[in-house]
Enzyme design. Structure first.
Site, PDB file in Angstrom:
ATOM      1  N   ASP A   1       1.595   1.000  18.978  1.00 49.09           N
ATOM      2  CA  ASP A   1       1.875   0.499  17.671  1.00 49.09           C
ATOM      3  C   ASP A   1       2.787   1.406  16.764  1.00 49.09           C
ATOM      4  OD1 ASP A   1       1.360  -1.169  15.554  1.00 49.09           O
ATOM      5  OD2 ASP A   1      -0.480  -0.422  14.919  1.00 49.09           O
TER       6      ASP A   1
ATOM      7  N   CYS B   1       0.926  -1.347   0.077  1.00 47.18           N
ATOM      8  CA  CYS B   1       0.017  -0.106   0.032  1.00 47.18           C
ATOM      9  C   CYS B   1       0.783   1.391  -0.028  1.00 47.18           C
ATOM     10  CB  CYS B   1      -0.910  -0.060   1.095  1.00 47.18           C
ATOM     11  SG  CYS B   1      -2.130  -1.468   1.339  1.00 47.18           S
TER      12      CYS B   1
ATOM     13  N   GLY C   1       2.222  -5.357   9.723  1.00 48.44           N
ATOM     14  CA  GLY C   1       2.026  -6.129   8.566  1.00 48.44           C
ATOM     15  C   GLY C   1       0.818  -7.123   8.195  1.00 48.44           C
TER      16      GLY C   1
ATOM     17  N   CYS D   1      -7.963   4.089  22.471  1.00 48.82           N
ATOM     18  CA  CYS D   1      -7.016   4.876  23.519  1.00 48.82           C
ATOM     19  C   CYS D   1      -6.625   6.226  23.270  1.00 48.82           C
ATOM     20  CB  CYS D   1      -5.785   3.859  23.461  1.00 48.82           C
ATOM     21  SG  CYS D   1      -4.842   3.780  21.679  1.00 48.82           S
TER      22      CYS D   1
END
Length: 403
Positions: free
Chosen positions: A297, A42, A90, A275
């Site tokens: 992340d 992408c 991923g 969050c």
């Protein structure tokens, strides 16, 4: 470290400092079973082949059984009685269906009487064949499937490694999930390809039978702080959310949109599922393929590593000074936040979007202006609806659906 070693866990960052006394509990784990490896390419991806990836030059980036077993055993022991696992990449399906079958075996082995375990997976859908869908249905996984809208929109940025379009395969995956009655939601990245078409997107997703939607605003920046070409502006995102809210409002008892769900939760005094609306950034941790643990992340970087599950327990990781330091970044004061009528809902936004343009956690969230636009439009109607629902359910322990 020997070439090909899948466990690069010990090094100069050990031992890691810990805080004394109690620490906020880790509420869930976000697991990267295939690290950042993906079968798509992408154009807007922030995760694949990034320079800050600590593992980009390492082979065999699939979580070994020993790490998976240690992860499940350790987290089930730590998190009892409610244990939440999420799998992301991923592309997590690259770990193979057998990996997730082993996950279930370990959860059965180490789970205790009365323990509630939930699993979810975020996927591009390319590998979701009948066997995958049957498995997800049998074990009640919630699958988030990435789909950016109709064909011409989705294929603008979401192509495979050969540069070919992917929309048709994703639609087939959605249809296959529906055939197996497996639970899924749609994850739609809001980019320059679709930010001007909120009503068209909403109608499209409704037309394919999707009733659980999540819209993810795209904001990535060059090293000098300028937005990348596919990044949307705060004003564009604000208009998108306002038009989306108007389109959704008549369907609010049937269709769930995560942003509005979370806003309703905040207004009801319930800790939001996202969050971004929390007071601190300490609700979950990321577990990489080799057992390395990070606080977020967006910050899987060597400087934020909290430890490794092959040598550290979750209780130890929860008390790392780095975790506390990262969580505090969200609470950095900003003059505009102090005076903002929506701060009790927004809580300063996302550190990734504060840090992104100028690498400064003290800045405003890049989308601050967008939040003000949608909060001005949506807070009033949502608050009245929440009060009406709570008034009819005074004895309810949680906010009733469909929020």
């Amino acid at each position: 470290m020997p070439a090909g070693n899948p466990f690069p866990i010990l090094g100069a960052d050990y031992p890691l400092a810990t805080i004394s006394g109690p620490a906020p509990r880790i509420g869930s784990v976000l697991v990267k079973p295939a690290s950042a490896v993906c079968n798509l390419d992408c154009e807007y991806c922030f995760y694949l082949d990034r320079e800050a990836d600590p593992y980009r030059d390492l082979p065999a980036r699939i979580m070994p059984d020993a790490v998976l077993e240690r992860l499940v055993d350790g987290f089930l022991f730590y998190s009892y009685p409610v244990s939440v696992f999420a799998f992301q990449g991923g592309e997590p399906t690259l770990a193979g269906l057998s990996f997730f079958e082993k996950l279930i075996e370990f959860q059965k082995k180490f789970g205790r009487r009365g323990q509630a375990i939930s699993n979810s997976i975020q996927t591009n859908g390319i590998l979701l064949d009948d066997a995958w869908c049957s498995f997800l249905r049998q074990y009640e996984f919630l699958a988030g499937i990435s789909l950016d809208g109709p064909e011409e929109i989705h294929d603008r940025y979401r192509v495979n490694r050969a540069g070919h379009p992917t929309w048709r395969k994703v639609i087939e995956a959605v249809e296959r999930m529906q055939k197996h009655r497996a639970e899924f939601n749609i994850l739609c990245v809001v980019s320059q390809a679709n930010v001007g078409k909120p009503r068209e997107l909403y109608r499209f997703f409704r037309s394919i039978g999707a009733e659980h939607l999540q819209f993810i605003p795209l904001a990535e920046f060059h090293p000098d702080g300028t937005p990348m070409p596919f990044t949307i502006t705060p004003e564009q995102y604000g208009r998108f959310l306002c038009e989306l809210f108007d389109a959704w409002w008549p369907d609010r008892r049937r269709v769930r949109i995560r942003f509005f769900d979370n806003l309703a939760e905040a207004l009801a005094g319930i800790k939001p599922g996202s969050c971004t609306l929390h007071e601190g950034c300490d609700s979950y941790v990321v577990v990489e393929y080799n057992g390395d643990v990070y606080p977020c992340d967006f910050f899987v970087e060597s400087g934020w590593k909290l430890g490794n599950l092959m040598v550290d327990s979750f209780a130890e990781i929860a008390r790392r000074q780095r975790r506390q330091s990262f969580a505090s970044k969200k609470a950095l004061p900003h003059e505009e936040c102090r005076a903002c009528e929506f701060f009790s809902v927004c809580r300063g936004g996302c550190p990734k979007l504060r840090h992104g343009p100028r690498r400064n956690f003290g800045d405003l969230d890049y989308f601050c202006a967008a939040y003000k636009m949608i909060f001005s439009r949506a807070v009033g109607p949502l608050r009245r609806d929440v009060e009406k629902i709570l008034g009819a359910n005074r004895n309810a322990a949680v906010l009733p659906g469909p929020y």
